[in-house]
Write a protein that holds these residues in place. Structure first.
Motif: not given
Length: 234
Positions: A148-151, A153, A182
């Motif tokens: 999960w990165f900057q809103g 997947w 993360p």
């Protein structure tokens, strides 16, 4: 309470370890014929890599966190867990099929190797052909791991022969949140059967770990609590 000055567990420590082993692991591990040496060889290699990574993370924390002393991540008797996880091929490559739901890892860091089988598991058993096929893109373009990165997947790409290093909760606490653990999950939508060789690494039991409720606690208490072996009072 720590170990003797020479760093070796004494009779009392060994007795406690044996008692804990009997309590948590009631029977010896049953090994299929010829399997134990292969697992031991891989784990020994990961132990060497983990020792190197532990040194890198300690230097990183010394450079970014005031007051961190040399040897703060002592791991001569560090705690570790090793999982061999089997993911059967999902019929139809269903994008909603998950092997493990979203979570964070508990320890300091994780070493992951995703291995794809060239044939089905049952076809390989007893054939003498135990080679693993690292499928090349576009057939298998990612590992099954999603972060999960900057809103959103994000799929972690598959790179042949690569060991993936993932940050854990202990690193997040030791770095005051500078290096967060993360949130990730495991999809099972590649259409290929695979095994994931996952080892989780933590420092020695009595290394001090920041705790929001108690100031600091031993790393081992966090490790046991997250494994549901121990309940820590709020």
């Amino acid at each position: 309470r720590g170990l003797p000055a020479d760093g070796r567990p004494g009779a009392q420590e060994l007795e406690l370890l044996a008692a804990a082993s009997r309590f948590f692991f009631l029977e010896p591990n049953p090994w299929p014929e010829g399997f134990k040496p292969a697992v031991a060889n891989y784990f020994d290699a990961m132990r060497g890599l983990a020792r190197t990574m532990m040194g890198h993370f300690e230097r990183l924390l010394r450079d970014t966190e005031e007051g961190l002393r040399d040897g703060a991540l002592a791991a001569d008797l560090g705690m570790c867990t090793f999982n061999i996880t089997h993911y059967p091929a999902a019929a139809g490559r269903d994008p909603t099929s998950f092997g493990i739901s979203d979570h964070t890892d508990w320890e300091l860091f994780t070493l992951l190797y995703p291995a794809y089988l060239s044939k089905t598991h049952l076809d390989l058993c007893g054939s003498g052909d135990v080679a693993l096929d690292d499928a090349e893109p576009p057939e298998v373009a990612f590992t099954g791991l999603e972060v999960w990165f900057q809103g959103a997947w994000v799929q972690v790409p598959h790179r042949r022969g690569t060991i993936i290093v993932n940050q854990g909760e202990m690193l997040s606490r030791l770095s005051s949140g500078r290096f967060p653990a993360p949130v990730h999950r495991v999809a099972n939508s590649t259409g290929r059967e695979r095994y994931s060789l996952v080892s989780f690494w933590a420092p020695d039991f009595d290394v001090a770990l920041p705790d929001p409720a108690q100031g600091t606690i031993p790393v081992g208490e966090h490790y046991l609590a997250r494994n549901q072996f121990l309940e820590i009072a709020p």
